[in-house]
Design a protein around this motif. Structure first.
Motif, PDB file in Angstrom:
ATOM      1  N   ASN A  24       3.054   8.854  -3.516  1.00  0.00           N
ATOM      2  CA  ASN A  24       3.732   9.806  -2.632  1.00  0.00           C
ATOM      3  C   ASN A  24       3.469   9.434  -1.175  1.00  0.00           C
ATOM      4  N   MET A  25       2.228   9.048  -0.869  1.00  0.00           N
ATOM      5  CA  MET A  25       1.883   8.652   0.501  1.00  0.00           C
ATOM      6  C   MET A  25       2.663   7.399   0.906  1.00  0.00           C
ATOM      7  N   VAL A  26       2.720   6.432   0.020  1.00  0.00           N
ATOM      8  CA  VAL A  26       3.443   5.193   0.311  1.00  0.00           C
ATOM      9  C   VAL A  26       4.914   5.489   0.574  1.00  0.00           C
ATOM     10  N   ASP A  27       5.496   6.345  -0.240  1.00  0.00           N
ATOM     11  CA  ASP A  27       6.911   6.707  -0.042  1.00  0.00           C
ATOM     12  C   ASP A  27       7.130   7.330   1.338  1.00  0.00           C
ATOM     13  N   GLN A  28       6.237   8.229   1.735  1.00  0.00           N
ATOM     14  CA  GLN A  28       6.357   8.880   3.044  1.00  0.00           C
ATOM     15  C   GLN A  28       6.169   7.878   4.183  1.00  0.00           C
ATOM     16  N   LEU A  29       5.219   6.973   4.023  1.00  0.00           N
ATOM     17  CA  LEU A  29       4.958   5.973   5.066  1.00  0.00           C
ATOM     18  C   LEU A  29       6.141   5.024   5.223  1.00  0.00           C
ATOM     19  N   MET A  30       6.778   4.667   4.106  1.00  0.00           N
ATOM     20  CA  MET A  30       7.931   3.765   4.178  1.00  0.00           C
ATOM     21  C   MET A  30       9.077   4.417   4.944  1.00  0.00           C
ATOM     22  N   VAL A  31       9.234   5.716   4.770  1.00  0.00           N
ATOM     23  CA  VAL A  31      10.287   6.438   5.488  1.00  0.00           C
ATOM     24  C   VAL A  31       9.930   6.535   6.972  1.00  0.00           C
ATOM     25  N   LYS A  32       8.660   6.844   7.251  1.00  0.00           N
ATOM     26  CA  LYS A  32       8.236   7.074   8.635  1.00  0.00           C
ATOM     27  C   LYS A  32       8.234   5.787   9.466  1.00  0.00           C
ATOM     28  N   PHE A  33       7.748   4.680   8.891  1.00  0.00           N
ATOM     29  CA  PHE A  33       7.571   3.465   9.686  1.00  0.00           C
ATOM     30  C   PHE A  33       8.599   2.372   9.387  1.00  0.00           C
ATOM     31  N   LYS A  34       9.385   2.535   8.382  1.00  0.00           N
ATOM     32  CA  LYS A  34      10.482   1.627   8.033  1.00  0.00           C
ATOM     33  C   LYS A  34      10.132   0.153   8.228  1.00  0.00           C
ATOM     34  N   ASP A  35      10.726  -0.489   9.233  1.00  0.00           N
ATOM     35  CA  ASP A  35      10.578  -1.933   9.418  1.00  0.00           C
ATOM     36  C   ASP A  35       9.253  -2.350  10.047  1.00  0.00           C
ATOM     37  N   CYS A  36       8.432  -1.409  10.427  1.00  0.00           N
ATOM     38  CA  CYS A  36       7.160  -1.732  11.096  1.00  0.00           C
ATOM     39  C   CYS A  36       6.007  -1.848  10.115  1.00  0.00           C
ATOM     40  N   LEU A  37       6.278  -1.697   8.850  1.00  0.00           N
ATOM     41  CA  LEU A  37       5.204  -1.629   7.878  1.00  0.00           C
ATOM     42  C   LEU A  37       5.473  -2.520   6.678  1.00  0.00           C
ATOM     43  N   GLU A  38       4.454  -3.309   6.337  1.00  0.00           N
ATOM     44  CA  GLU A  38       4.501  -4.131   5.127  1.00  0.00           C
ATOM     45  C   GLU A  38       3.449  -3.568   4.183  1.00  0.00           C
ATOM     46  N   ILE A  39       3.860  -3.142   3.009  1.00  0.00           N
ATOM     47  CA  ILE A  39       2.932  -2.481   2.088  1.00  0.00           C
ATOM     48  C   ILE A  39       2.706  -3.346   0.855  1.00  0.00           C
ATOM     49  N   GLU A  40       1.440  -3.464   0.502  1.00  0.00           N
ATOM     50  CA  GLU A  40       1.068  -4.226  -0.693  1.00  0.00           C
ATOM     51  C   GLU A  40       0.102  -3.376  -1.512  1.00  0.00           C
ATOM     52  N   ARG A  41       0.347  -3.306  -2.791  1.00  0.00           N
ATOM     53  CA  ARG A  41      -0.593  -2.616  -3.689  1.00  0.00           C
ATOM     54  C   ARG A  41      -1.535  -3.661  -4.250  1.00  0.00           C
ATOM     55  N   VAL A  42      -2.817  -3.385  -4.170  1.00  0.00           N
ATOM     56  CA  VAL A  42      -3.795  -4.361  -4.643  1.00  0.00           C
ATOM     57  C   VAL A  42      -4.648  -3.745  -5.744  1.00  0.00           C
ATOM     58  N   ARG A  43      -5.212  -4.603  -6.562  1.00  0.00           N
ATOM     59  CA  ARG A  43      -5.957  -4.147  -7.733  1.00  0.00           C
ATOM     60  C   ARG A  43      -7.246  -3.436  -7.342  1.00  0.00           C
ATOM     61  N   CYS A  44      -7.990  -3.987  -6.413  1.00  0.00           N
ATOM     62  CA  CYS A  44      -9.228  -3.365  -5.924  1.00  0.00           C
ATOM     63  C   CYS A  44      -9.602  -4.036  -4.616  1.00  0.00           C
ATOM     64  N   LEU A  45      -9.964  -3.253  -3.637  1.00  0.00           N
ATOM     65  CA  LEU A  45     -10.360  -3.795  -2.332  1.00  0.00           C
ATOM     66  C   LEU A  45     -11.854  -4.108  -2.287  1.00  0.00           C
ATOM     67  N   ASN A  46     -12.522  -3.921  -3.400  1.00  0.00           N
ATOM     68  CA  ASN A  46     -13.956  -4.191  -3.543  1.00  0.00           C
ATOM     69  C   ASN A  46     -14.840  -3.280  -2.699  1.00  0.00           C
ATOM     70  N   ALA A  47     -14.300  -2.246  -2.146  1.00  0.00           N
ATOM     71  CA  ALA A  47     -15.113  -1.299  -1.377  1.00  0.00           C
ATOM     72  C   ALA A  47     -15.863  -0.350  -2.303  1.00  0.00           C
ATOM     73  N   CYS A  48     -15.321  -0.129  -3.475  1.00  0.00           N
ATOM     74  CA  CYS A  48     -15.906   0.834  -4.398  1.00  0.00           C
ATOM     75  C   CYS A  48     -17.180   0.322  -5.058  1.00  0.00           C
ATOM     76  N   SER A  49     -17.437  -0.967  -4.967  1.00  0.00           N
ATOM     77  CA  SER A  49     -18.591  -1.540  -5.657  1.00  0.00           C
ATOM     78  C   SER A  49     -19.913  -1.186  -4.984  1.00  0.00           C
ATOM     79  N   LEU A  50     -19.881  -0.720  -3.779  1.00  0.00           N
ATOM     80  CA  LEU A  50     -21.091  -0.292  -3.086  1.00  0.00           C
ATOM     81  C   LEU A  50     -21.292   1.200  -3.360  1.00  0.00           C
ATOM     82  N   SER A  51     -22.465   1.571  -3.848  1.00  0.00           N
ATOM     83  CA  SER A  51     -22.669   2.944  -4.319  1.00  0.00           C
ATOM     84  C   SER A  51     -22.401   3.997  -3.246  1.00  0.00           C
TER      85      SER A  51
END
Ligand code: FES
Length: 86
Positions: A24-51
């Motif tokens: 839902n957030m991605v959909d809203q951001l695509m509408v708001k920023f249109k051509d100014c935004l490149e969105i990529e979905r990634v499997r894990c940013l590895n931030a969660c591995s730190l407790s």
């Protein structure tokens, strides 16, 4: 035209911690920023591995800046700052 690259974490930890709302957030951001935004979905940013970081999920990465507790308001503010810094 300047473009901001947004990576949205699609990993299990982030999904459980609120990432289910990310589409839902991605959909809203695509509408708001249109051509100014490149969105990529990634499997894990590895931030969660730190407790200490677990509770700050879901994560996103905006032009190399790791963002915890990612939501529409937070991401929008950072994208606007990056677009205005030109
Ligand atoms: S699952 Fe999102 S940072 Fe690892």
């Amino acid at each position: 035209m300047k473009k901001v690259k947004l990576q949205v974490c699609n990993g299990t930890t982030c999904f459980v911690m609120g990432g289910a709302d990310m589409q839902n957030m991605v959909d809203q951001l695509m509408v708001k920023f249109k051509d100014c935004l490149e969105i990529e979905r990634v499997r894990c940013l590895n931030a969660c591995s730190l407790s200490d970081n677990f509770a700050k999920a879901p994560y996103a990465n905006i032009d190399g800046q790791l963002v915890g507790n990612a939501n529409f308001q937070t991401i929008t503010k950072i994208i606007e700052e990056k677009l205005s810094n030109d």
